[in-house]
Scaffold this motif. Structure first.
Motif, PDB file in Angstrom:
ATOM      1  N   THR A 294       0.651  -1.129  -0.373  1.00 29.67           N
ATOM      2  CA  THR A 294      -0.532  -0.105  -0.124  1.00 29.67           C
ATOM      3  C   THR A 294       1.019   1.480  -0.225  1.00 29.67           C
ATOM      4  O   THR A 294       1.007   2.610  -1.126  1.00 29.67           O
ATOM      5  CB  THR A 294      -1.245  -0.080   1.212  1.00 29.67           C
ATOM      6  N   LEU A 295       2.257   1.385   0.586  1.00 31.70           N
ATOM      7  CA  LEU A 295       3.120   2.214   0.984  1.00 31.70           C
ATOM      8  C   LEU A 295       3.389   2.058  -0.847  1.00 31.70           C
ATOM      9  O   LEU A 295       3.908   3.619  -0.639  1.00 31.70           O
ATOM     10  CB  LEU A 295       3.760   1.854   1.989  1.00 31.70           C
ATOM     11  N   SER A 296       3.890   1.203  -1.195  1.00 31.87           N
ATOM     12  CA  SER A 296       4.064   1.414  -2.529  1.00 31.87           C
ATOM     13  C   SER A 296       3.664   2.042  -3.329  1.00 31.87           C
ATOM     14  O   SER A 296       3.662   2.921  -4.142  1.00 31.87           O
ATOM     15  CB  SER A 296       4.928   0.464  -2.786  1.00 31.87           C
ATOM     16  N   ASP A 297       2.437   1.857  -3.481  1.00 35.36           N
ATOM     17  CA  ASP A 297       1.621   2.236  -4.404  1.00 35.36           C
ATOM     18  C   ASP A 297       1.172   3.643  -4.006  1.00 35.36           C
ATOM     19  O   ASP A 297       1.065   4.369  -5.667  1.00 35.36           O
ATOM     20  CB  ASP A 297      -0.018   1.573  -4.528  1.00 35.36           C
ATOM     21  N   GLU A 298       1.475   4.433  -2.715  1.00 30.83           N
ATOM     22  CA  GLU A 298       0.762   5.549  -2.609  1.00 30.83           C
ATOM     23  C   GLU A 298       2.117   6.531  -2.335  1.00 30.83           C
ATOM     24  O   GLU A 298       2.221   7.539  -3.623  1.00 30.83           O
ATOM     25  CB  GLU A 298       0.406   5.900  -0.852  1.00 30.83           C
ATOM     26  N   LEU A 299       3.618   6.112  -3.137  1.00 23.95           N
ATOM     27  CA  LEU A 299       4.690   6.298  -2.828  1.00 23.95           C
ATOM     28  C   LEU A 299       4.613   6.746  -4.650  1.00 23.95           C
ATOM     29  O   LEU A 299       5.391   7.947  -4.827  1.00 23.95           O
ATOM     30  CB  LEU A 299       5.861   5.812  -2.880  1.00 23.95           C
ATOM     31  N   VAL A 300       3.907   5.953  -5.704  1.00 22.80           N
ATOM     32  CA  VAL A 300       4.453   6.185  -6.439  1.00 22.80           C
ATOM     33  C   VAL A 300       3.089   7.558  -7.425  1.00 22.80           C
ATOM     34  O   VAL A 300       3.598   7.922  -7.889  1.00 22.80           O
ATOM     35  CB  VAL A 300       3.576   4.911  -7.512  1.00 22.80           C
TER      36      VAL A 300
ATOM     37  N   HIS B 204       2.081   9.841  -5.244  1.00 25.22           N
ATOM     38  CA  HIS B 204       2.872  11.470  -4.847  1.00 25.22           C
ATOM     39  C   HIS B 204       4.231  11.444  -5.476  1.00 25.22           C
ATOM     40  O   HIS B 204       3.808  12.513  -6.531  1.00 25.22           O
ATOM     41  CB  HIS B 204       3.645  11.113  -3.346  1.00 25.22           C
ATOM     42  N   ASP B 205       4.693  10.604  -5.880  1.00 24.88           N
ATOM     43  CA  ASP B 205       5.965  10.983  -6.968  1.00 24.88           C
ATOM     44  C   ASP B 205       5.459  11.840  -8.259  1.00 24.88           C
ATOM     45  O   ASP B 205       5.923  12.314  -8.596  1.00 24.88           O
ATOM     46  CB  ASP B 205       6.372  10.325  -7.216  1.00 24.88           C
ATOM     47  N   GLN B 206       4.282  10.924  -9.072  1.00 21.81           N
ATOM     48  CA  GLN B 206       3.399  11.530  -9.807  1.00 21.81           C
ATOM     49  C   GLN B 206       3.494  13.103 -10.037  1.00 21.81           C
ATOM     50  O   GLN B 206       3.049  13.921 -10.730  1.00 21.81           O
ATOM     51  CB  GLN B 206       2.915  10.197 -10.328  1.00 21.81           C
ATOM     52  N   THR B 207       2.525  13.172  -8.674  1.00 22.39           N
ATOM     53  CA  THR B 207       1.580  14.663  -8.510  1.00 22.39           C
ATOM     54  C   THR B 207       2.716  15.594  -8.573  1.00 22.39           C
ATOM     55  O   THR B 207       2.861  16.795  -8.892  1.00 22.39           O
ATOM     56  CB  THR B 207       1.132  14.369  -7.300  1.00 22.39           C
TER      57      THR B 207
END
Length: 99
Positions: A58-64, A66-69
């Motif tokens: 879940t954290l890995s998905d959220e990191l992606v 946030h990175d794109q944003t």
């Protein structure tokens, strides 16, 4: 350069057997007509907390996300700066550089 050695990692659970009994059974299977062809060793692996892998995914998905944003915001800022400083290219380079 090959040494001729081969290593296998076999994972399993002891179930209702003790670890020593499981190790003995595996060593018996590995013995070839009385000739010991390998050594069986056990490695203790700590148990994961429930949900650890799920939370990491879940954290890995959220990191992606946030990175794109953040990437989109930085690109938009650079585009806006480029439009504002179209007549001053020397200031554009300075404005786009940070330390």
């Amino acid at each position: 350069m090959s040494t001729g050695f081969e290593y296998w990692l076999v994972a399993g659970t002891s179930g209702s057997k003790s670890d020593d009994k499981l190790k003995f059974d595996l060593q018996s299977l590995a013995d070839n007509k009385g000739n010991q062809i390998c050594n069986v060793s056990s490695v203790n692996v700590p148990e994961f907390k429930v949900g650890t892998l799920d939370s990491l995914v879940t954290l890995s998905d959220e990191l992606v996300k946030h990175d794109q944003t953040i990437d989109g915001i930085v690109r938009k800022l650079a585009f806006n700066l480029q439009n504002l400083l179209v007549d001053h290219p020397e200031k554009l380079g300075e404005a786009l550089t940070f330390e």
